[in-house]
Design an enzyme around this catalytic site. Sequence first.
Site, PDB file in Angstrom:
ATOM      1  N   THR A  32      -3.347  -2.430  -4.766  1.00 17.63           N
ATOM      2  CA  THR A  32      -4.401  -2.205  -5.753  1.00 17.63           C
ATOM      3  C   THR A  32      -4.485  -0.720  -6.083  1.00 17.63           C
ATOM      4  OG1 THR A  32      -5.663  -4.117  -5.002  1.00 17.63           O
ATOM      5  CG2 THR A  32      -6.900  -2.391  -6.115  1.00 17.63           C
ATOM      6  N   GLY A  33      -4.849  -0.427  -7.314  1.00 19.97           N
ATOM      7  CA  GLY A  33      -5.027   0.952  -7.726  1.00 19.97           C
ATOM      8  C   GLY A  33      -4.138   1.303  -8.901  1.00 19.97           C
ATOM      9  N   THR A  35      -1.586   3.459  -9.259  1.00 19.07           N
ATOM     10  CA  THR A  35      -0.139   3.511  -9.028  1.00 19.07           C
ATOM     11  C   THR A  35       0.417   2.102  -8.870  1.00 19.07           C
ATOM     12  OG1 THR A  35      -0.487   5.625  -7.899  1.00 19.07           O
ATOM     13  CG2 THR A  35       1.678   4.624  -7.687  1.00 19.07           C
ATOM     14  N   ASP A  85       2.283  -0.604  -2.153  1.00 17.33           N
ATOM     15  CA  ASP A  85       0.918  -0.184  -2.466  1.00 17.33           C
ATOM     16  C   ASP A  85       0.834   1.332  -2.457  1.00 17.33           C
ATOM     17  OD1 ASP A  85      -1.772  -0.347  -3.044  1.00 17.33           O
ATOM     18  OD2 ASP A  85      -2.369  -1.251  -1.142  1.00 17.33           O
ATOM     19  N   GLY A  86      -0.204   1.860  -3.071  1.00 19.99           N
ATOM     20  CA  GLY A  86      -0.453   3.286  -3.077  1.00 19.99           C
ATOM     21  C   GLY A  86      -1.256   3.718  -1.865  1.00 19.99           C
ATOM     22  N   GLU A 107      -5.721  -5.365   1.632  1.00 22.27           N
ATOM     23  CA  GLU A 107      -4.516  -4.540   1.724  1.00 22.27           C
ATOM     24  C   GLU A 107      -4.008  -4.510   3.156  1.00 22.27           C
ATOM     25  OE1 GLU A 107      -5.524  -1.440  -1.948  1.00 22.27           O
ATOM     26  OE2 GLU A 107      -6.038  -0.896   0.106  1.00 22.27           O
TER      27      GLU A 107
END
Length: 224
Positions: A32-33, A35, A85-86, A107
Amino acid sequence: MPADALKQAVARAAVDYIAPKLDRHDIVGVGTGSTAGFFIDYLAQIKGHFDGTVASSEATATRLQSHGIPVYDLNSVDDVVVYVDGADETNPRLELIKGGGAALTREKIIAAVAREFICIADAGKWVDCLGSFPLPVEVIPMARSHVARELVKLGGDPVYRQGCETDNGNVILDVHNMRITDPRALETAINQITGVVTNGLFAHRPADLLLLGTEAGVEQIAAE
């Protein structure tokens, strides 16, 4: 180079890295996010190379589905070949702070299941010692005040994230003013506080590989 350009570069690099490893039965974990959002957009270009995904948030699931990429419940899959993930911060051991987007629990679950965890981040996220970014802690709502008092005892300054409800129906405390010299020990200590769901330290399960966007290009950094 603008921050978005660095994020796009590492997202593209992540797709290029995982594409040769995928087959049509594989499940990809997606974070999520901002990036991770770029990663999803590039992942759509190879969506025929794998079976589908598991998503760390409802927002991620929506973006994946908008590209026609299948999203499965984690309970319905046997294996996640890779999780991308970032991060909000990473140190040289690839221990991370995550949770700025309030998706830290899901996450962390997907990271625990995945065979390989790839972190994608721009150079501004690289630090020698974690803690400049406030550490998110997901908390059962009725325990918020209790957990805050216990976090103060651990040396932090917890601040309730106003107006934030996680996809799990919980709240977030952001812990400021902590220099985290032993991330594994602090991750354990916070998780033992009654009422804590989990915290945003990814130290017991750090990333396996960091793709770091710099002015000179994307660096591949393996965990020490």
